[in-house]
Design an enzyme around this catalytic site. Structure first.
Site, PDB file in Angstrom:
ATOM      1  N   HIS A  54       4.088   3.673  -5.594  1.00 21.16           N
ATOM      2  CA  HIS A  54       3.164   3.560  -4.462  1.00 21.16           C
ATOM      3  C   HIS A  54       3.338   2.230  -3.727  1.00 21.16           C
ATOM      4  O   HIS A  54       2.400   1.732  -3.118  1.00 21.16           O
ATOM      5  CB  HIS A  54       1.701   3.643  -4.931  1.00 21.16           C
ATOM      6  CG  HIS A  54       1.256   4.984  -5.396  1.00 21.16           C
ATOM      7  ND1 HIS A  54       1.691   5.552  -6.563  1.00 21.16           N
ATOM      8  CD2 HIS A  54       0.392   5.883  -4.852  1.00 21.16           C
ATOM      9  CE1 HIS A  54       1.113   6.726  -6.731  1.00 21.16           C
ATOM     10  NE2 HIS A  54       0.318   6.965  -5.701  1.00 21.16           N
ATOM     11  N   GLU A  64       3.914  17.863   1.198  1.00 16.78           N
ATOM     12  CA  GLU A  64       4.580  16.911   2.089  1.00 16.78           C
ATOM     13  C   GLU A  64       5.748  17.539   2.833  1.00 16.78           C
ATOM     14  O   GLU A  64       5.956  17.275   4.021  1.00 16.78           O
ATOM     15  CB  GLU A  64       5.049  15.669   1.326  1.00 16.78           C
ATOM     16  CG  GLU A  64       3.936  14.700   0.974  1.00 16.78           C
ATOM     17  CD  GLU A  64       3.055  15.189  -0.162  1.00 16.78           C
ATOM     18  OE1 GLU A  64       3.473  16.139  -0.861  1.00 16.78           O
ATOM     19  OE2 GLU A  64       1.961  14.641  -0.348  1.00 16.78           O
TER      20      GLU A  64
END
Ligand SMILES: Cc1ncc(C[n+]2csc(CCOP(=O)(O)OP(=O)(O)O)c2C)c(N)n1
Lengths: 326, 338
Positions: A128, A59
């Protein structure tokens, strides 16, 4: 008008922008397969693996590469998969993307879009499910958008891609299958304009992303009780449509801001504070309690800002203010 | 090839590299002096002793190539061709600075010569460099991207992520690890596992070489060879250059954590002194070398003199270059409602 899903609208917007401008490209994990939510379906087939790039699970590098590639003349669209993973790339976004134009004295621009799927969805639990828009709005240099409908997901994503500054683009995971009317013609949204869903003179209700739908339901219920809500979907959190909110709040004399994110230091606080400073009217904020998102549905439900909660808050605010508007 | 052409070419190159090193040294000396006088407000990280890496690598780059550097980036930026006056003005926070006084030393940048910025965050430029190279690939350009970082950077995540990226996509990047022995006040080696930065790069399939970073000719030879491989599509390469930071970490660090004898012995290996010897061996007289030095120093001295007299930025500039949409503007007293 055509009917399409929030997912399909985003897919279409990106495809249209990639056809229009060869400098636009997308990068992220598993994009070749269509992305985790199918929002990139078919794009690698159309544009090839050079422009719809499957990346390693890096990322920080994905975001950094986008920063460098944006400074060097391309317009990357970054996929972060879940907004939670964007935290692995926060230096790249906050210290690099948001700062380069300024700290280099305007020598460069960083025209990138970071797509971050947000929100509670299918018991995804603490890592999440977050909605961290307030973090991004706090950072000078960033534009922050949060579409709630298919039409906006097309028009705003196109506007984001054409924007010359870094844009954090927050799509709500629960909205992917949502169907709605989308204009045939290619619409590019004007960033910074709220959308009025309902006109009313009793109370101003401001919301964004998935909570807009709960707010609309609450407004419906309240209408049956004779309370006319002026409902605004902010859509763009930075810049935000101060003018529309202030005009509405001045007219109704009461403001409620409702969002999915944690209430404490949420972006609702900024709007409520601005309205209170400017107009001195009663304000209320609704958001999640300051707890991580739990897994089990009955636990997760404790956090949700529901239509019932919004309607109840509206009744309380109206009751508090008997005697009329300020 | 003509028998004398090669030595002449080599001599000319050496003279040029020497001049660049002398200019960098003078720049750092004058930056330190300006800092002592309070004219440079923020931190500066002098590269005195490391000039051979800057000169050897950056003179091997073309103007259109991109360069990304670190907090210790004055030398790299100068060697890439940035205007010393604009750089000195930037250090002093003045209006004609490279970034209008908004970045300062740690964020020195000059996009007009392809210098895409120093960075205040250790290792951050590694991924950004990979991205610039990715753009070069997408746009079909012929540029190479050079990314210089310190030995401390190899222990941060972006080193792994950025090198892996460049290798996977076979991007035109020259990674340069400028090992000056220290990460701030710590000896980096003590906190770095394994056989070192070059081995880490090789483990990712990136070929490279190790050079004496105080031998400007060796650095230039290595950089030129690696760049040639990159230019023909060979993918990323890695240059590991060992040097020594002769000064403290910043202008306020005396570097007292190292033995005086160690630093003294390292001054004798200073790259400028070594290049002087090479020039003598190449046939230059003491006077000729002195003339070269004077010639290299003069524009730097003029730059600092001019920068000292340069105007401050208008306060309104603080509000500019933030973003096009949603930029805030100064609130006048009348607009503040109490
Ligand atoms: C991510 C990050 N951590 C810490 C620092 C503070 N810091 C600035 S320079 C430096 C040392 C860096 O060492 P090295 O990479 O070897 O470069 P050098 O200073 O030796 O040129 C440190 C720790 C920083 N700027 N960024």
């Amino acid at each position: 008008m055509t009917r399409m899903s929030y997912r399909e609208a985003a897919r279409l917007a990106l495809a249209e922008e990639m056809r229009r401008d060869p400098r636009v490209w997308a990068l992220g994990e598993d994009l070749g397969r269509g992305g985790v939510f199918g929002q990139y379906q078919g794009l690698q087939e159309e544009f090839g693996p050079e422009r719809v790039v499957d990346t390693p699970i890096s990322e920080a590098a994905i975001m950094a590469v986008a920063v460098g590639a944006a400074m060097a003349g391309t317009r990357p669209v970054v996929e972060m998969r879940f907004s939670d993973f964007a935290l692995c790339a926060i230096d790249e976004l906050v210290n690099q993307a948001a700062k380069a134009r300024y700290m280099f004295g305007g020598q460069c621009r960083v025209p990138l879009v970071v797509r971050e799927p947000i929100g509670m969805w299918r018991s995804s639990a603490a890592q999440h499910s977050q909605s961290l828009e307030a973090w991004y709005v706090h950072i000078p240099g960033l534009v922050v958008l949060a579409p709630a409908t298919p039409a906006d997901n097309r028009a705003l994503l196109k506007a984001a891609i054409r924007c010359d500054d870094p844009v954090v683009y927050l799509e709500h995971k629960n909205l992917w299958p949502l169907e709605g009317e989308v204009p045939e013609a290619e619409e590019v949204a004007e960033i910074g304009r709220a959308r009025r869903l309902r006109f009313g003179n009793d109370l101003t209700l401001v919301s964004w992303s998935a909570t807009v739908h709960a707010a609309a339901e609450a407004a419906e219920t309240l209408a049956d009780e004779g309370i006319d809500v002026d409902l605004l979907d902010l859509r763009s959190l930075w810049p935000w449509d101060k003018e529309a909110v202030l005009e509405s709040a001045a007219r109704t004399g009461r403001l409620i801001v409702a969002h999915e994110a944690v209430r404490v230091s949420g972006f609702g606080a900024e709007i409520a504070a601005t309205v209170a400073e400017e107009l001195g009217i009663p304000v209320a904020r609704l958001g999640a309690p300051r707890i991580p998102v739990p897994y089990s549905p009955p636990l997760e439900a404790e956090l949700q800002v529901t239509a019932e909660a919004i309607a109840a808050a509206a009744r309380r605010l109206l009751a508090r203010n008997v005697g009329g508007r300020v | 090839m003509n028998g004398s052409a090669a030595p002449n070419l080599d001599r000319d190159r050496l003279c040029r590299l020497f001049s660049v090193m002398v200019a960098i040294r003078r720049f750092e000396e004058l930056a330190l002096e300006a800092a002592r006088e309070g004219l440079v407000k923020g931190a500066i990280h002098p590269s005195i002793g490391q000039e051979a890496v800057a000169a050897g690598v950056c003179c091997a780059l073309r103007r259109e190539d991109y360069l990304l550097s670190t907090h210790r980036g004055h030398g790299h930026t100068l060697a890439k061709g940035a205007d010393p006056f604009a750089m000195a003005a930037e250090l002093m926070g003045r209006r004609p600075g490279t970034s209008k006084g908004k970045g300062g030393s740690m964020h020195i940048a000059d996009f007009t010569v392809g210098m895409l910025g120093a960075n205040g965050v250790v290792a951050a430029n590694i991924g950004i460099a990979a991205g610039a190279a990715h753009a070069v690939r997408l746009l079909g350009e012929a540029r190479v991207v050079c990314c210089i970082f310190g030995d401390g950077a190899v222990n941060r995540g972006p080193f792994l992520e950025g090198l892996n990226w460049a290798a996977v996509f076979k991007l035109p990047v020259l990674f340069v690890c400028e090992d000056n022995g220290f990460a701030a006040t710590t000896r980096t080696r003590a906190l770095t596992a394994g056989p070192g930065p070059l081995a880490r790069a090789r483990a990712l399939g990136i070929e490279g070489v190790s050079v004496d970073g105080n031998d400007v000719r060796a650095v230039a030879d290595a950089a030129e060879a690696l760049l040639a491989e990159i230019r023909v599509g060979g993918g990323p390469r890695f240059l590991y250059a060992e040097t020594y930071r002769l000064m403290g970490h910043t202008q306020t660090d005396a570097g007292a954590y190292r033995p005086v004898a160690e630093v003294e012995s390292r001054w004798r290996l200073c790259p400028i002194a070594r290049a002087r010897e090479l020039l003598t061996r190449a046939g230059l007289s003491t006077e000729e070398i002195a003339a070269l030095e004077a010639e290299a120093r003069a524009p730097i001295e003029q730059a600092f003199t001019a920068a000292r007299a340069a105007p401050w930025p208008e306060p309104e500039l603080a509000w500019m270059d933030v973003q096009d949409l949603g930029a805030e503007w100064p609130v006048t007293a009348a607009e503040i409602r109490l």
